[in-house]
Design a protein around this motif. Structure first.
Motif, PDB file in Angstrom:
ATOM      1  N   VAL A  33       0.853  -1.189   0.000  1.00 22.86           N
ATOM      2  CA  VAL A  33       0.000   0.000   0.000  1.00 22.86           C
ATOM      3  C   VAL A  33       0.892   1.244   0.000  1.00 22.86           C
ATOM      4  O   VAL A  33       1.767   1.373   0.867  1.00 22.86           O
ATOM      5  N   PRO A  34       0.701   2.163  -0.933  1.00 24.04           N
ATOM      6  CA  PRO A  34       1.484   3.411  -0.914  1.00 24.04           C
ATOM      7  C   PRO A  34       1.054   4.308   0.233  1.00 24.04           C
ATOM      8  O   PRO A  34      -0.131   4.321   0.615  1.00 24.04           O
ATOM      9  N   LEU A  35       1.998   5.040   0.793  1.00 25.49           N
ATOM     10  CA  LEU A  35       1.712   5.958   1.887  1.00 25.49           C
ATOM     11  C   LEU A  35       1.837   7.402   1.437  1.00 25.49           C
ATOM     12  O   LEU A  35       2.639   7.729   0.563  1.00 25.49           O
ATOM     13  N   MET A  36       1.047   8.252   2.076  1.00 23.16           N
ATOM     14  CA  MET A  36       1.223   9.699   2.002  1.00 23.16           C
ATOM     15  C   MET A  36       1.445  10.169   3.432  1.00 23.16           C
ATOM     16  O   MET A  36       0.725   9.744   4.344  1.00 23.16           O
ATOM     17  N   PHE A  37       2.421  11.041   3.619  1.00 24.04           N
ATOM     18  CA  PHE A  37       2.723  11.522   4.962  1.00 24.04           C
ATOM     19  C   PHE A  37       2.156  12.924   5.149  1.00 24.04           C
ATOM     20  O   PHE A  37       2.331  13.802   4.312  1.00 24.04           O
ATOM     21  N   GLU A  38       1.484  13.106   6.295  1.00 24.65           N
ATOM     22  CA  GLU A  38       0.744  14.332   6.564  1.00 24.65           C
ATOM     23  C   GLU A  38       1.287  15.058   7.791  1.00 24.65           C
ATOM     24  O   GLU A  38       1.619  14.436   8.798  1.00 24.65           O
ATOM     25  N   ALA A  39       1.354  16.364   7.682  1.00 26.20           N
ATOM     26  CA  ALA A  39       1.688  17.206   8.830  1.00 26.20           C
ATOM     27  C   ALA A  39       0.557  18.210   9.041  1.00 26.20           C
ATOM     28  O   ALA A  39      -0.277  18.431   8.160  1.00 26.20           O
ATOM     29  N   ASP A  90       4.089  15.039   2.699  1.00 25.02           N
ATOM     30  CA  ASP A  90       3.534  15.181   1.355  1.00 25.02           C
ATOM     31  C   ASP A  90       2.347  16.133   1.328  1.00 25.02           C
ATOM     32  O   ASP A  90       2.062  16.748   0.304  1.00 25.02           O
ATOM     33  N   SER A  91       1.633  16.194   2.453  1.00 24.51           N
ATOM     34  CA  SER A  91       0.409  16.991   2.499  1.00 24.51           C
ATOM     35  C   SER A  91       0.296  17.679   3.849  1.00 24.51           C
ATOM     36  O   SER A  91       0.724  17.145   4.877  1.00 24.51           O
ATOM     37  N   LEU A  92      -0.271  18.855   3.823  1.00 24.74           N
ATOM     38  CA  LEU A  92      -0.375  19.705   5.004  1.00 24.74           C
ATOM     39  C   LEU A  92      -1.847  19.933   5.314  1.00 24.74           C
ATOM     40  O   LEU A  92      -2.622  20.342   4.441  1.00 24.74           O
ATOM     41  N   CYS A  93      -2.247  19.652   6.562  1.00 23.35           N
ATOM     42  CA  CYS A  93      -3.660  19.759   6.957  1.00 23.35           C
ATOM     43  C   CYS A  93      -3.917  21.017   7.773  1.00 23.35           C
ATOM     44  O   CYS A  93      -3.164  21.342   8.691  1.00 23.35           O
ATOM     45  N   VAL A  94      -4.981  21.709   7.422  1.00 22.77           N
ATOM     46  CA  VAL A  94      -5.560  22.759   8.265  1.00 22.77           C
ATOM     47  C   VAL A  94      -6.970  22.305   8.606  1.00 22.77           C
ATOM     48  O   VAL A  94      -7.775  22.023   7.718  1.00 22.77           O
ATOM     49  N   HIS A  95      -7.285  22.180   9.886  1.00 22.82           N
ATOM     50  CA  HIS A  95      -8.572  21.634  10.294  1.00 22.82           C
ATOM     51  C   HIS A  95      -9.727  22.564   9.948  1.00 22.82           C
ATOM     52  O   HIS A  95      -9.683  23.758  10.236  1.00 22.82           O
ATOM     53  N   GLY A  96     -10.767  21.976   9.357  1.00 22.10           N
ATOM     54  CA  GLY A  96     -11.920  22.768   8.954  1.00 22.10           C
ATOM     55  C   GLY A  96     -12.768  23.237  10.109  1.00 22.10           C
ATOM     56  O   GLY A  96     -13.550  24.182   9.960  1.00 22.10           O
ATOM     57  N   ASP A  97     -12.645  22.615  11.299  1.00 18.55           N
ATOM     58  CA  ASP A  97     -13.457  23.027  12.440  1.00 18.55           C
ATOM     59  C   ASP A  97     -12.727  24.048  13.315  1.00 18.55           C
ATOM     60  O   ASP A  97     -13.217  24.423  14.378  1.00 18.55           O
ATOM     61  N   ASN A  98     -11.562  24.495  12.878  1.00 23.24           N
ATOM     62  CA  ASN A  98     -10.847  25.557  13.577  1.00 23.24           C
ATOM     63  C   ASN A  98     -11.385  26.902  13.071  1.00 23.24           C
ATOM     64  O   ASN A  98     -11.386  27.154  11.867  1.00 23.24           O
ATOM     65  N   PRO A  99     -11.885  27.783  13.953  1.00 25.93           N
ATOM     66  CA  PRO A  99     -12.488  29.040  13.511  1.00 25.93           C
ATOM     67  C   PRO A  99     -11.566  29.907  12.661  1.00 25.93           C
ATOM     68  O   PRO A  99     -12.024  30.722  11.865  1.00 25.93           O
ATOM     69  N   GLU A 100     -10.260  29.728  12.811  1.00 23.34           N
ATOM     70  CA  GLU A 100      -9.313  30.536  12.055  1.00 23.34           C
ATOM     71  C   GLU A 100      -8.987  29.930  10.698  1.00 23.34           C
ATOM     72  O   GLU A 100      -8.219  30.496   9.912  1.00 23.34           O
ATOM     73  N   SER A 101      -9.569  28.773  10.394  1.00 25.62           N
ATOM     74  CA  SER A 101      -9.141  28.000   9.230  1.00 25.62           C
ATOM     75  C   SER A 101      -9.244  28.751   7.914  1.00 25.62           C
ATOM     76  O   SER A 101      -8.317  28.738   7.106  1.00 25.62           O
ATOM     77  N   LEU A 102     -10.380  29.374   7.661  1.00 28.44           N
ATOM     78  CA  LEU A 102     -10.604  29.957   6.346  1.00 28.44           C
ATOM     79  C   LEU A 102      -9.622  31.089   6.060  1.00 28.44           C
ATOM     80  O   LEU A 102      -9.034  31.152   4.965  1.00 28.44           O
ATOM     81  N   ALA A 103      -9.420  31.966   7.032  1.00 30.27           N
ATOM     82  CA  ALA A 103      -8.484  33.065   6.831  1.00 30.27           C
ATOM     83  C   ALA A 103      -7.067  32.550   6.623  1.00 30.27           C
ATOM     84  O   ALA A 103      -6.328  33.036   5.755  1.00 30.27           O
ATOM     85  N   VAL A 104      -6.695  31.538   7.405  1.00 29.90           N
ATOM     86  CA  VAL A 104      -5.359  30.963   7.266  1.00 29.90           C
ATOM     87  C   VAL A 104      -5.226  30.244   5.926  1.00 29.90           C
ATOM     88  O   VAL A 104      -4.186  30.355   5.252  1.00 29.90           O
TER      89      VAL A 104
END
Length: 251
Positions: free
Chosen positions: A166-172, A226-240
């Motif tokens: 299985v190929p992996l993608m690493f997330e931060a 490989d991929s960077l996550c910004v949580h959608g339930d964080n109130p600051e998410s959209l601006a960031v």
């Protein structure tokens, strides 16, 4: 997988509304990301929400990831449940299939799998559970990638993924505090989630550039992601997300 020769991807957890309860601002966030991790009904979402969020992702040409979780709607999938590896394999297959039905109806397919919440964290510590999720990916579709946490040392994950083919993608994570080994600081601890937009942006850009950033103790930590996550339930998410998208496009 990150060779250092291509840009880091940007992902966000989405489709987490449930019935009359709205979570996140998917319609405005979707155009800003490369990958959308869509809830599959166990920790959040419902059939209509899944259908609408898949359609939104297709509209903006965003890759769709299944975001399976423990069956924990009340706890938003953030509570650790005593599920056997056999149960985890079955529930992950069930959730991938549910989301993929909407993907197929919209002319696309699930592009990868990213476990959610407590299940995601349990995979860091439990070889049997990680192998169960890898097995679910392998048997659902050959070549279906699994997204896992980028750690200071991911040799364990690479070994088990190689055994499962299985190929992996690493997330931060841009908006989470880290422990020295690259594990996420538990949410029960103060400061586990960053809320200062400047700090979130600085951490995100450091990760994207392959540079060190401070862990929860202020010591330097470097992650290969490989991929960077910004949580959608964080109130600051959209601006960031808007600022981060603009800056990542210049790297």
């Amino acid at each position: 997988m990150n060779s250092g020769q291509r840009r880091i991807l940007l992902n966000c957890d989405m489709g987490e509304s449930f019935g009359a309860w709205k979570m996140g601002d998917d319609s405005h966030a979707m155009p800003l990301v490369d990958q959308a991790n869509l809830a599959c009904g166990f920790h959040a979402s419902d059939p209509l929400t899944m259908q609408r969020t898949v359609d939104l992702a297709v509209q903006h040409d965003v890759a769709i990831g299944a975001h399976p979780a423990y069956p924990d709607l009340v706890g938003f999938g953030r509570r650790h449940l005593a599920c056997s590896p056999e149960e985890v394999r079955a529930m992950v297959l069930y959730q991938i299939g549910a989301l993929d039905a909407f993907c197929r109806a919209a002319g696309t397919r699930v592009a990868y799998v990213k476990p959610h919440g407590a299940l995601y964290n349990d995979l860091v510590r439990d070889d049997a559970l990680l192998s169960a999720v890898l097995d679910a990916c392998a048997h659902y579709r050959k070549g279906l990638p699994l997204m896992v946490l980028a750690l200071a040392d991911n040799s364990r994950e690479l070994r088990l993924a190689d055994e499962a083919d299985v190929p992996l993608m690493f997330e931060a994570f841009a908006d989470r505090a880290y422990q020295s080994d690259g594990q996420l600081a538990p949410r029960r601890l103060a400061g586990a989630v960053h809320h200062d937009p400047e700090r979130i942006l600085a951490q995100a850009l450091a990760i994207a550039r392959g540079e060190a950033f401070p862990d929860q103790d202020g010591k330097p930590l470097r992650l290969n992601a490989d991929s960077l996550c910004v949580h959608g339930d964080n109130p600051e998410s959209l601006a960031v997300l808007r600022r981060l998208r603009a800056q990542l496009d210049t790297l």
